[in-house]
Enzyme design. Structure first.
Site, mmCIF file in Angstrom:
data_model
loop_
_atom_site.group_PDB
_atom_site.id
_atom_site.type_symbol
_atom_site.label_atom_id
_atom_site.label_comp_id
_atom_site.label_asym_id
_atom_site.label_seq_id
_atom_site.Cartn_x
_atom_site.Cartn_y
_atom_site.Cartn_z
ATOM 1 N N GLY A 1 -17.062 12.966 2.583
ATOM 2 C CA GLY A 1 -18.040 12.704 1.537
ATOM 3 C C GLY A 1 -17.423 12.196 0.251
ATOM 4 O O GLY A 1 -17.974 12.405 -0.835
ATOM 5 N N HIS B 1 13.318 -1.878 2.532
ATOM 6 C CA HIS B 1 13.791 -0.805 3.409
ATOM 7 C C HIS B 1 15.023 -0.110 2.850
ATOM 8 O O HIS B 1 15.201 1.099 3.075
ATOM 9 C CB HIS B 1 14.041 -1.353 4.813
ATOM 10 N N ASN C 1 0.650 5.913 -0.511
ATOM 11 C CA ASN C 1 -0.044 7.120 -0.942
ATOM 12 C C ASN C 1 0.868 8.318 -0.767
ATOM 13 O O ASN C 1 1.794 8.310 0.050
ATOM 14 C CB ASN C 1 -1.365 7.323 -0.187
ATOM 15 N N VAL C 2 0.600 9.341 -1.545
ATOM 16 C CA VAL C 2 1.233 10.651 -1.392
ATOM 17 C C VAL C 2 0.134 11.689 -1.538
ATOM 18 O O VAL C 2 -0.737 11.560 -2.397
ATOM 19 C CB VAL C 2 2.366 10.883 -2.414
ATOM 20 N N ARG C 3 0.168 12.720 -0.690
ATOM 21 C CA ARG C 3 -0.951 13.644 -0.620
ATOM 22 C C ARG C 3 -0.472 15.045 -0.247
ATOM 23 O O ARG C 3 0.619 15.224 0.315
ATOM 24 C CB ARG C 3 -1.982 13.156 0.386
ATOM 25 N N HIS D 1 0.851 -1.185 0.000
ATOM 26 C CA HIS D 1 0.000 0.000 0.000
ATOM 27 C C HIS D 1 0.889 1.237 0.000
ATOM 28 O O HIS D 1 1.998 1.226 0.539
ATOM 29 C CB HIS D 1 -0.876 0.002 1.262
#
Length: 306
Positions: free
Chosen positions: A260, A147, A110-112, A108
């Site tokens: 939402g 790693h 993510n970048v945000r 998994h």
């Protein structure tokens, strides 16, 4: 914070989604991603891409979203209450891969990027993201490669960055009710803004761009490893931990639901098939027991032995 910076991040993230899908689809060799574009009534939308029943991936998704609104959800202000009531933009790419073969780990990432605004005050912005690896069978070579790649993505930004974000990942992906980590960790960072926009954005790109280098060699190494009913059943049992974490502890899932967002996209991360078994205990001396003993706790994969 000019919204031109938001647009720069958005352009990068859309390109990252394209590159991830292209590489993962080529790795799979049989199935293709299908795309659903969606709009959010309160503001924004995204494009969700899902691959299913392929040569490698039983299910996988790579989602882009850009949502905005008049008030940050409670999950985003729980640790930063001073931001309550601000309008916001949130843009990101998240992905999860559930392979068929139990010897290939689930992964998994993510970048945000967030901007929180209030009239009369300077915008507050920050980056977050990371990636983690969830093996079902214990292969130390894979964990060390994972790693090492994470370390290499961080080192240009300071010698303290990998240890700090590795430790944060171990802490975040910890199932308190099970007293075990979800897997072997990786990187996790949030609220990143202290380096200035350009350097923080460069770090986000380094993390996002390093994922394929971290994951695909492991997939190629394990995709043809023989397995049987025992290994498959254990994989399905351990996938239950993935569901438990996402529904009980994961802030990203909670943010998506509270803001939402599109439910199908938010819950895309769930494995396609899973089962729970009451009171499971691994057989002494088995590979499954080694996983529990050596892999499901915080460990210095680049230094000390378990």
């Amino acid at each position: 914070m000019a919204h031109a910076n938001l647009e720069d991040v958005k352009v990068y993230l859309l390109d990252l989604q394209d590159r991830l899908c292209e590489a993962l689809q080529a790795c799979d060799g049989q199935a293709s991603f299908r795309e659903d574009s969606w709009e959010r009534a309160e503001g924004g939308g995204g494009r969700s891409r899902v691959i299913e029943n392929g040569g490698v991936f039983e299910k996988g998704g790579v989602n882009f979203s850009h949502v905005f609104g008049h008030e940050l959800p409670a999950s985003a202000t729980a640790v930063r209450p001073e931001l309550a009531g601000r309008s916001f933009h949130a843009v990101g790419v998240s992905w999860v891969l559930h392979p068929h073969n139990p010897h290939v780990p689930t992964s998994h990432g993510n970048v945000r990027f967030f901007i929180a605004e209030k009239e009369g005050e300077a915008p507050v912005w920050w980056f977050g993201g990371g990636y983690d690896l969830t093996p079902f069978y214990p292969h130390e070579e894979d964990a060390r490669h994972w790693h090492q790649t994470a370390y290499d993505a961080c080192i240009a930004f300071g010698s303290d960055v990998y240890p700090r974000y590795k430790a944060w990942c171990d802490e975040y992906f910890y199932l308190k009710h099970r007293d075990e980590t979800r897997g072997v960790g990786g990187l996790f960072f949030d609220d990143l803004n202290e380096w200035g926009f350009e350097r923080c954005f460069a770090f986000q790109q380094s993390v996002g761009d390093s994922f394929l280098e971290a994951y695909l060699p492991i997939v190629e190494r394990r995709r043809d490893t023989a397995y049987g009913e025992r290994e498959r059943n254990f994989q399905l049992y351990r996938r239950g931990r993935y569901v438990e974490f996402n529904l009980v502890w994961d802030r990203g899932t909670l943010f998506g639901l509270q803001s939402g967002g599109r439910t199908e996209s938010i819950l895309m991360s769930m494995p396609p098939v899973v089962h729970w078994e009451y009171g499971y205990e691994p057989e002494e001396g088995s590979a499954e027991a080694v996983l529990y003993r050596d892999f499901l706790h915080a460990r210095d994969w680049l230094g000390e032995e378990a």
